[in-house]
Scaffold this motif. Structure first.
Motif, PDB file in Angstrom:
ATOM      1  N   ASP B  56       0.671  -1.180  -0.452  1.00  0.00           N
ATOM      2  CA  ASP B  56       0.072   0.097   0.244  1.00  0.00           C
ATOM      3  C   ASP B  56       0.667   1.308   0.658  1.00  0.00           C
ATOM      4  OD1 ASP B  56      -2.373  -1.020  -0.155  1.00  0.00           O
ATOM      5  OD2 ASP B  56      -2.979  -1.261   1.627  1.00  0.00           O
ATOM      6  N   THR B  57       2.052   1.234  -0.471  1.00  0.00           N
ATOM      7  CA  THR B  57       2.829   2.651  -0.937  1.00  0.00           C
ATOM      8  C   THR B  57       1.918   2.887  -1.475  1.00  0.00           C
ATOM      9  OG1 THR B  57       4.863   1.371  -1.168  1.00  0.00           O
ATOM     10  CG2 THR B  57       5.121   3.464  -1.431  1.00  0.00           C
ATOM     11  N   LEU B  58       1.966   3.369  -2.497  1.00  0.00           N
ATOM     12  CA  LEU B  58       1.174   3.802  -3.721  1.00  0.00           C
ATOM     13  C   LEU B  58      -0.058   3.918  -3.857  1.00  0.00           C
ATOM     14  CD1 LEU B  58       2.330   1.363  -7.010  1.00  0.00           C
ATOM     15  CD2 LEU B  58       3.591   4.079  -6.095  1.00  0.00           C
ATOM     16  N   ALA B  59      -0.663   5.343  -3.910  1.00  0.00           N
ATOM     17  CA  ALA B  59      -1.802   5.529  -4.013  1.00  0.00           C
ATOM     18  C   ALA B  59      -2.179   7.022  -5.056  1.00  0.00           C
ATOM     19  CB  ALA B  59      -2.687   6.982  -2.554  1.00  0.00           C
ATOM     20  N   LEU B  60      -3.287   7.028  -5.321  1.00  0.00           N
ATOM     21  CA  LEU B  60      -3.480   7.516  -6.535  1.00  0.00           C
ATOM     22  C   LEU B  60      -4.585   9.512  -6.053  1.00  0.00           C
ATOM     23  CD1 LEU B  60      -6.044   6.239  -9.163  1.00  0.00           C
ATOM     24  CD2 LEU B  60      -3.867   6.086  -9.529  1.00  0.00           C
ATOM     25  N   ALA B  61      -4.002  10.522  -7.015  1.00  0.00           N
ATOM     26  CA  ALA B  61      -3.580  11.660  -6.164  1.00  0.00           C
ATOM     27  C   ALA B  61      -4.912  12.000  -6.308  1.00  0.00           C
ATOM     28  CB  ALA B  61      -2.620  12.724  -7.285  1.00  0.00           C
ATOM     29  N   ARG B  62      -5.366  12.810  -5.489  1.00  0.00           N
ATOM     30  CA  ARG B  62      -6.586  13.076  -5.694  1.00  0.00           C
ATOM     31  C   ARG B  62      -7.322  14.434  -5.498  1.00  0.00           C
ATOM     32  NH1 ARG B  62      -9.123  10.344  -0.130  1.00  0.00           N
ATOM     33  NH2 ARG B  62      -8.577   7.996  -0.727  1.00  0.00           N
ATOM     34  N   LEU B  63      -8.390  15.092  -6.572  1.00  0.00           N
ATOM     35  CA  LEU B  63      -8.231  16.381  -6.864  1.00  0.00           C
ATOM     36  C   LEU B  63      -7.849  17.630  -5.498  1.00  0.00           C
ATOM     37  CD1 LEU B  63      -8.354  18.446  -9.666  1.00  0.00           C
ATOM     38  CD2 LEU B  63     -11.371  18.106  -8.879  1.00  0.00           C
ATOM     39  N   GLY B  64      -7.274  18.007  -5.864  1.00  0.00           N
ATOM     40  CA  GLY B  64      -6.848  18.875  -5.175  1.00  0.00           C
ATOM     41  C   GLY B  64      -5.870  19.001  -4.014  1.00  0.00           C
ATOM     42  N   GLU B  65      -5.212  17.454  -4.152  1.00  0.00           N
ATOM     43  CA  GLU B  65      -3.072  17.081  -3.705  1.00  0.00           C
ATOM     44  C   GLU B  65      -2.385  18.049  -4.954  1.00  0.00           C
ATOM     45  OE1 GLU B  65      -4.685  13.449  -1.260  1.00  0.00           O
ATOM     46  OE2 GLU B  65      -3.590  12.629  -3.479  1.00  0.00           O
ATOM     47  N   PRO B  66      -1.433  18.252  -4.373  1.00  0.00           N
ATOM     48  CA  PRO B  66      -0.492  19.418  -5.208  1.00  0.00           C
ATOM     49  C   PRO B  66       0.423  17.514  -6.746  1.00  0.00           C
ATOM     50  CG  PRO B  66       0.676  18.279  -3.146  1.00  0.00           C
ATOM     51  CD  PRO B  66      -0.834  17.956  -3.528  1.00  0.00           C
ATOM     52  N   VAL B  67      -0.728  16.543  -7.038  1.00  0.00           N
ATOM     53  CA  VAL B  67       0.094  15.675  -7.598  1.00  0.00           C
ATOM     54  C   VAL B  67      -1.271  15.598  -9.051  1.00  0.00           C
ATOM     55  CG1 VAL B  67       0.843  14.081  -8.356  1.00  0.00           C
ATOM     56  CG2 VAL B  67       1.134  14.826  -5.698  1.00  0.00           C
ATOM     57  N   ALA B  68      -0.801  16.087 -10.015  1.00  0.00           N
ATOM     58  CA  ALA B  68      -1.326  15.876 -10.906  1.00  0.00           C
ATOM     59  C   ALA B  68      -2.609  14.474 -10.703  1.00  0.00           C
ATOM     60  CB  ALA B  68      -0.883  15.080 -12.795  1.00  0.00           C
ATOM     61  N   THR B  69      -4.216  15.643 -11.278  1.00  0.00           N
ATOM     62  CA  THR B  69      -5.199  13.938 -10.652  1.00  0.00           C
ATOM     63  C   THR B  69      -4.539  12.866 -11.063  1.00  0.00           C
ATOM     64  OG1 THR B  69      -6.166  16.100 -10.512  1.00  0.00           O
ATOM     65  CG2 THR B  69      -7.807  13.885 -11.277  1.00  0.00           C
ATOM     66  N   GLY B  70      -5.107  11.959 -10.229  1.00  0.00           N
ATOM     67  CA  GLY B  70      -5.025  10.416 -10.951  1.00  0.00           C
ATOM     68  C   GLY B  70      -4.282   9.627 -10.821  1.00  0.00           C
ATOM     69  N   THR B  71      -2.783  10.663 -10.701  1.00  0.00           N
ATOM     70  CA  THR B  71      -1.513   9.299 -11.111  1.00  0.00           C
ATOM     71  C   THR B  71      -0.778   9.308  -9.796  1.00  0.00           C
ATOM     72  OG1 THR B  71      -0.710  11.905 -10.925  1.00  0.00           O
ATOM     73  CG2 THR B  71      -1.163  11.137 -13.188  1.00  0.00           C
ATOM     74  N   PRO B  72      -0.158   8.342 -10.144  1.00  0.00           N
ATOM     75  CA  PRO B  72       0.235   7.330  -8.815  1.00  0.00           C
ATOM     76  C   PRO B  72       1.495   8.127  -8.280  1.00  0.00           C
ATOM     77  CG  PRO B  72       0.671   6.063 -11.404  1.00  0.00           C
ATOM     78  CD  PRO B  72       0.072   7.016 -11.331  1.00  0.00           C
ATOM     79  N   TYR B  73       1.926   7.853  -6.983  1.00  0.00           N
ATOM     80  CA  TYR B  73       2.936   8.448  -6.140  1.00  0.00           C
ATOM     81  C   TYR B  73       2.771   7.972  -5.399  1.00  0.00           C
ATOM     82  CZ  TYR B  73      -0.049  11.293  -3.404  1.00  0.00           C
ATOM     83  OH  TYR B  73      -0.656  12.330  -2.819  1.00  0.00           O
ATOM     84  N   PHE B  74       3.745   8.034  -4.343  1.00  0.00           N
ATOM     85  CA  PHE B  74       4.021   7.736  -2.766  1.00  0.00           C
ATOM     86  C   PHE B  74       5.050   9.269  -1.905  1.00  0.00           C
ATOM     87  CE2 PHE B  74       7.976   6.557  -2.677  1.00  0.00           C
ATOM     88  CZ  PHE B  74       9.072   5.823  -3.291  1.00  0.00           C
ATOM     89  N   VAL B  75       5.437   8.825  -0.704  1.00  0.00           N
ATOM     90  CA  VAL B  75       5.994   9.774  -0.362  1.00  0.00           C
ATOM     91  C   VAL B  75       6.174   9.173   0.964  1.00  0.00           C
ATOM     92  CG1 VAL B  75       5.477  11.602   1.195  1.00  0.00           C
ATOM     93  CG2 VAL B  75       4.460  11.396  -0.681  1.00  0.00           C
ATOM     94  N   ALA B  76       7.648   9.118   0.341  1.00  0.00           N
ATOM     95  CA  ALA B  76       9.205   8.275   1.072  1.00  0.00           C
ATOM     96  C   ALA B  76       8.662   8.557   2.855  1.00  0.00           C
ATOM     97  CB  ALA B  76      10.623   8.641   0.449  1.00  0.00           C
ATOM     98  N   ARG B  77       8.403   9.523   3.067  1.00  0.00           N
ATOM     99  CA  ARG B  77       8.590   9.625   4.848  1.00  0.00           C
ATOM    100  C   ARG B  77       7.151   9.101   4.781  1.00  0.00           C
ATOM    101  NH1 ARG B  77      12.017  10.336   8.691  1.00  0.00           N
ATOM    102  NH2 ARG B  77      10.935  12.038  10.711  1.00  0.00           N
ATOM    103  N   GLN B  78       6.494   8.493   4.476  1.00  0.00           N
ATOM    104  CA  GLN B  78       5.466   8.050   5.195  1.00  0.00           C
ATOM    105  C   GLN B  78       5.772   6.642   5.007  1.00  0.00           C
ATOM    106  OE1 GLN B  78       1.873  10.074   2.666  1.00  0.00           O
ATOM    107  NE2 GLN B  78       2.179  12.295   3.940  1.00  0.00           N
ATOM    108  N   VAL B  79       5.354   5.971   3.802  1.00  0.00           N
ATOM    109  CA  VAL B  79       5.549   4.980   3.377  1.00  0.00           C
ATOM    110  C   VAL B  79       6.110   4.216   1.976  1.00  0.00           C
ATOM    111  CG1 VAL B  79       4.336   2.244   2.510  1.00  0.00           C
ATOM    112  CG2 VAL B  79       3.058   4.172   3.588  1.00  0.00           C
ATOM    113  N   PRO B  80       7.294   3.447   2.586  1.00  0.00           N
ATOM    114  CA  PRO B  80       8.349   3.449   0.967  1.00  0.00           C
ATOM    115  C   PRO B  80       8.320   3.127   0.340  1.00  0.00           C
ATOM    116  CG  PRO B  80       9.010   2.907   3.093  1.00  0.00           C
ATOM    117  CD  PRO B  80       8.042   3.357   3.555  1.00  0.00           C
ATOM    118  N   CYS B  81       8.874   2.760  -0.902  1.00  0.00           N
ATOM    119  CA  CYS B  81       8.975   1.759  -1.536  1.00  0.00           C
ATOM    120  C   CYS B  81       9.487   0.496  -0.954  1.00  0.00           C
ATOM    121  CB  CYS B  81       9.041   1.996  -2.949  1.00  0.00           C
ATOM    122  SG  CYS B  81       9.491   1.040  -4.008  1.00  0.00           S
TER     123      CYS B  81
END
Lengths: 285, 233
Positions: B56-81
């Protein structure tokens, strides 16, 4: 009370909801299949309407999404190409915009707006052309080619609603609210029948699709106008229903017909039925 | 008029998309992601990579988050790969936005770890924390400990975590594990973390090794001026 209206009242005791209920069942069942995974841990379908994988073997990809990817200059892997192939073949059989009427979750939103609009008796404020969607489709593919990005995916309400339900909304519900209000207050059937470039892509498939609504018993039409009132694309009914004198056959061939079957439901004279696009001759009616 | 209106709408959407496509430095793409510009054309935002990520490292960006809407990303400090050997996220991608050419997870380049704050890093302060070094999946390759004299005590050694950018996959396990309130080591996008030599630069010692001898013969050896009043040698 005239004899004609009495007849109508009599016949209206018949059940008028068959295709509408089937359609709602289809929309909700497909949504449920997608939600079964994240909500109940039963993984039959993974992904969303943009691209999905069913039972680990069946890939499905949306044609408009793939067109954007291709326009952006990326040649996708075989999985996406096979997925689009299956989708295109399916909708060539059942009618391009069957996606819009029977699958797309935004239809629930816009049908809701249309229903409320009807209830409140709201008049149209603006009448954008129904060809807007095709120009927008072309403009967006050009923009994807120029920027190298799948640009529509930053606003696409269809992906946003479906993805939102499955992966979380964020502020995507604002986009859906905008679509609802646009349909309610600005243009009747505004989104699905005028703007949506995703639906426009499916419309183009509809130009050759097999399953069609036919006005085979158009001679019985008593001009009650019910079909025109309920149809989201009433312009497609006109030629098939009223074109007898101009030598136009009884098949609804308009590419924007969503095969929703609502005209079949509401017609007291049983003018319409589902059939194929073949035998579109005067003798057929 | 319809065409103009549609073109205008398309133009607005494009401008919006361009404005909303900048990737913040903390957001990392999954392994094998094509370069950001190509990725935004190739990714269909289906989330199949998210579904097949076992951690569960990856998430799809939701509208309002500062990542292109719907694209997958992760934040290393929260859950690394966790750097799965079979790389299920890449296998799940139907379009190749995550490049199927990536078959060895050690070749992934999600970003580069940078020990960004030497003033708070416990090892730099002279302690033996070593956590980032210990958790690194490529221990002694991507992160090694360089020995250094502790000038404060005058009698100890400092073990300085040192990242080799050529080996680091950007998995973010170091950043996630850093014991500080705010991590002293952070995974940054490669473009932000790395410098670039001039394309015409040649490293003399490498050229010398390749040639087997100095490229310039009979070079005049000038005297070296030593620091701290060490005189001329």
């Amino acid at each position: 009370m005239t004899a004609a209206s009495l007849t109508h009242a009599d016949v209206r005791t018949r059940w008028r909801w068959k295709w509408l209920l089937l359609r709602r069942t289809s929309q909700l069942a497909i949504l449920a299949l997608f939600l079964l995974g994240p909500w109940a841990g039963i993984w039959i379908v993974k992904g969303n309407l943009s691209s999905s994988l069913t039972l680990g073997v069946l890939p499905l990809t949306d044609p408009f999404l793939l067109l954007q990817v291709l326009a952006s200059g990326h040649l996708p892997e075989a999985t996406a190409l096979v997925g689009v192939g299956i989708i295109v073949a399916f909708y060539l059989l059942v009618g391009g915009r069957v996606f819009c009427g029977w699958v797309c979750p935004v239809n629930l939103v816009t049908d809701g707006a249309a229903w409320l609009r009807d209830r409140l008796g709201l008049r149209a404020r603006a009448r954008p052309s129904r060809s807007t969607r095709y120009w927008l489709l072309a403009a967006l593919l050009a923009a994807s080619a120029l920027t190298g990005m799948a640009v529509w995916e930053w606003v696409n309400p269809v992906s946003m609603l479906h993805r939102g339900l499955i992966f979380g909304f964020g502020f995507a519900w604002l986009v859906l609210l905008a679509v609802f209000l646009f349909d309610l207050l600005v243009t009747s059937r505004g989104w699905c029948s005028h703007v949506c470039p995703m639906g426009a892509t499916y419309s183009l498939l509809g130009a050759a699709s097999l399953l069609r609504v036919r006005a085979d018993r158009r001679a019985d039409c008593d001009d009650c106008m019910e079909c025109f009132r309920v149809c989201p694309e009433p312009q497609v009914i006109q030629p098939a229903l009223k074109g007898m004198e101009q030598g136009i056959g009884p098949v609804i061939t308009g590419i924007n017909c969503t095969n929703c079957g609502r005209c079949i439901d509401v017609c007291d004279q049983d003018v319409f039925r589902f059939g194929t696009r073949f035998h579109n001759t005067m003798e057929a009616s | 008029m319809t065409a103009c209106g549609a073109a205008l709408l398309g133009g607005f959407v494009t401008l919006y998309a361009r404005g909303a496509s900048a990737l913040p430095a903390q957001a990392l793409r999954p392994p094998g992601a094509l370069d950001e510009e190509t990725f935004l054309g190739a990714c269909v935002r289906c989330g199949l990579c998210v579904r097949d990520c076992p951690y569960d490292t990856l998430a799809l960006a939701r509208l309002g988050e500062p990542v292109a809407t719907g694209t997958p990303y992760f934040v290393a400090r929260q859950v690394p790969c966790e750097m799965c050997e079979d790389i299920p996220c890449v296998k799940a991608c139907p379009t190749g936005a995550l490049d199927p050419e990536l078959t060895d997870i050690d070749d992934a380049r999600m970003g580069v770890a940078v020990l960004i704050d030497q003033q708070t890093c416990l090892n730099f302060l002279g302690l033996r924390c070593d956590v980032c070094y210990r958790v690194c999946p490529l221990i002694d390759e991507a992160i090694s400990l360089e020995l250094d004299h502790n000038k404060r005590t005058g009698m100890h050694t400092r073990f300085l975590p040192t990242v080799d950018a050529d080996a680091c996959t950007g998995c973010g396990k170091c950043e996630a594990a850093c014991v500080l309130e705010v991590a002293a080591i952070k995974v940054l996008p490669t473009a932000l973390a790395k410098g670039q030599l001039g394309s015409h630069y040649r490293l003399g010692w490498e050229e010398k090794e390749k040639a087997g001898e100095s490229l310039i013969k009979g070079i005049i050896d000038l005297p070296d001026r030593m620091p701290n009043g060490g005189g001329v040698r």
